[in-house]
Motif scaffolding. Structure first.
Motif, PDB file in Angstrom:
ATOM      1  N   GLN A  32      12.517  -2.777  20.074  1.00 52.68           N
ATOM      2  CA  GLN A  32      13.269  -2.135  18.995  1.00 52.68           C
ATOM      3  C   GLN A  32      12.472  -2.273  17.704  1.00 52.68           C
ATOM      4  O   GLN A  32      11.718  -3.226  17.518  1.00 52.68           O
ATOM      5  CB  GLN A  32      14.664  -2.712  18.844  1.00 52.68           C
ATOM      6  N   GLY A  41      14.376   2.837  15.992  1.00 49.68           N
ATOM      7  CA  GLY A  41      14.703   3.196  17.364  1.00 49.68           C
ATOM      8  C   GLY A  41      14.495   2.046  18.317  1.00 49.68           C
ATOM      9  O   GLY A  41      13.932   1.009  17.965  1.00 49.68           O
ATOM     10  N   VAL A  43      13.521   1.392  22.682  1.00 53.54           N
ATOM     11  CA  VAL A  43      13.061   2.020  23.919  1.00 53.54           C
ATOM     12  C   VAL A  43      13.270   1.070  25.085  1.00 53.54           C
ATOM     13  O   VAL A  43      13.164  -0.143  24.957  1.00 53.54           O
ATOM     14  CB  VAL A  43      11.574   2.428  23.872  1.00 53.54           C
ATOM     15  N   SER A  56      14.284   6.572  24.850  1.00 50.09           N
ATOM     16  CA  SER A  56      14.208   6.174  23.447  1.00 50.09           C
ATOM     17  C   SER A  56      15.494   6.607  22.757  1.00 50.09           C
ATOM     18  O   SER A  56      15.919   7.754  22.878  1.00 50.09           O
ATOM     19  CB  SER A  56      13.003   6.856  22.791  1.00 50.09           C
ATOM     20  N   GLN A  62      18.591  10.763  21.590  1.00 45.32           N
ATOM     21  CA  GLN A  62      17.975  10.153  22.764  1.00 45.32           C
ATOM     22  C   GLN A  62      16.858  11.054  23.287  1.00 45.32           C
ATOM     23  O   GLN A  62      17.026  12.271  23.384  1.00 45.32           O
ATOM     24  CB  GLN A  62      19.021   9.920  23.854  1.00 45.32           C
ATOM     25  N   LEU A 105       2.993   1.951  22.339  1.00 46.37           N
ATOM     26  CA  LEU A 105       4.215   2.479  21.729  1.00 46.37           C
ATOM     27  C   LEU A 105       3.860   3.154  20.420  1.00 46.37           C
ATOM     28  O   LEU A 105       3.139   2.602  19.596  1.00 46.37           O
ATOM     29  CB  LEU A 105       5.219   1.358  21.473  1.00 46.37           C
ATOM     30  N   PRO A 114      10.931  10.109  17.188  1.00 47.02           N
ATOM     31  CA  PRO A 114      11.371   9.082  18.135  1.00 47.02           C
ATOM     32  C   PRO A 114      10.236   8.123  18.494  1.00 47.02           C
ATOM     33  O   PRO A 114       9.062   8.419  18.304  1.00 47.02           O
ATOM     34  CB  PRO A 114      11.782   9.901  19.364  1.00 47.02           C
ATOM     35  N   VAL A 115      10.613   6.978  19.032  1.00 46.97           N
ATOM     36  CA  VAL A 115       9.651   6.020  19.561  1.00 46.97           C
ATOM     37  C   VAL A 115       9.280   6.499  20.966  1.00 46.97           C
ATOM     38  O   VAL A 115      10.151   6.691  21.814  1.00 46.97           O
ATOM     39  CB  VAL A 115      10.249   4.600  19.616  1.00 46.97           C
ATOM     40  N   THR A 116       7.993   6.733  21.204  1.00 47.66           N
ATOM     41  CA  THR A 116       7.505   7.185  22.507  1.00 47.66           C
ATOM     42  C   THR A 116       6.287   6.339  22.885  1.00 47.66           C
ATOM     43  O   THR A 116       5.937   5.403  22.179  1.00 47.66           O
ATOM     44  CB  THR A 116       7.112   8.681  22.466  1.00 47.66           C
TER      45      THR A 116
END
Length: 181
Positions: A32, A41, A43, A56, A62, A105, A114-116
């Protein structure tokens, strides 16, 4: 491994948990992120049967991501303790520069993204054994280099004791070390 990192200079905080098998291959991870004092965010990542699946959740809703995984890979959740885990797969018998792959990340500071993760390939080399003294103590390490950065790792779990990146003018050292039950 449970990791926490607080970058006071950028008002950014990361918390991560990663679980690996006996060969250090990632099984799953959770992280996080907070940036600029706000939730960026979280994941959840699961590695199973040659596939990476990520969910995520953050201010942008989402997001789902799936990729086929390479045979040998690691993951970097970016608390510093995991940033050099891709050295687990270094073949010490082969020596010389070798390519490693790791999922990085991608959190960034933009709250709208977003966090990917992104699969990165990097070249690394072993520079030999060194005894390194940090605030947590003196340890026998193996030094690795990648570009102009270096990392000193110790023990069967490749614990990061020190990392240096002259390009970004940063050096990190292990401050405390405790063995759990």
């Amino acid at each position: 491994m449970i990791m926490w990192h607080d970058l006071f200079a950028t008002n950014t905080q990361f918390t991560g948990v990663a679980r690996v098998d006996k060969n250090m291959r990632p099984l799953d991870a959770f992280a996080q992120f907070f940036t600029q004092g706000k939730f960026k965010g979280a994941v959840q990542i699961v590695f199973n049967d040659g596939t990476m699946n990520l969910v995520s959740t953050g201010p942008q809703g989402q997001v789902h991501q799936a990729q086929t995984t390479p045979d040998a890979f690691s993951i970097s959740l970016h608390p510093l303790a995991s940033d050099w885990w891709h050295y687990w797969y270094y073949d010490h018998k082969k020596k010389g520069p070798q390519v490693s792959r790791y999922y990085s990340l991608e959190a960034g500071r933009d709250l709208g993204l977003p966090v990917t993760v992104r699969l990165i390939e990097t070249e690394q080399a072993e520079s030999g054994e060194e005894n390194v003294t940090v605030p947590a103590g003196t340890f026998k390490t193996i030094k690795y280099t990648s570009g102009n950065s270096a990392a000193w790792m110790s023990g069967p779990d490749s614990m990061l004791l020190k990392s240096s990146s002259p390009k970004s003018d940063r050096e990190y050292v292990l401050r405390t070390y405790e063995v759990g039950p």
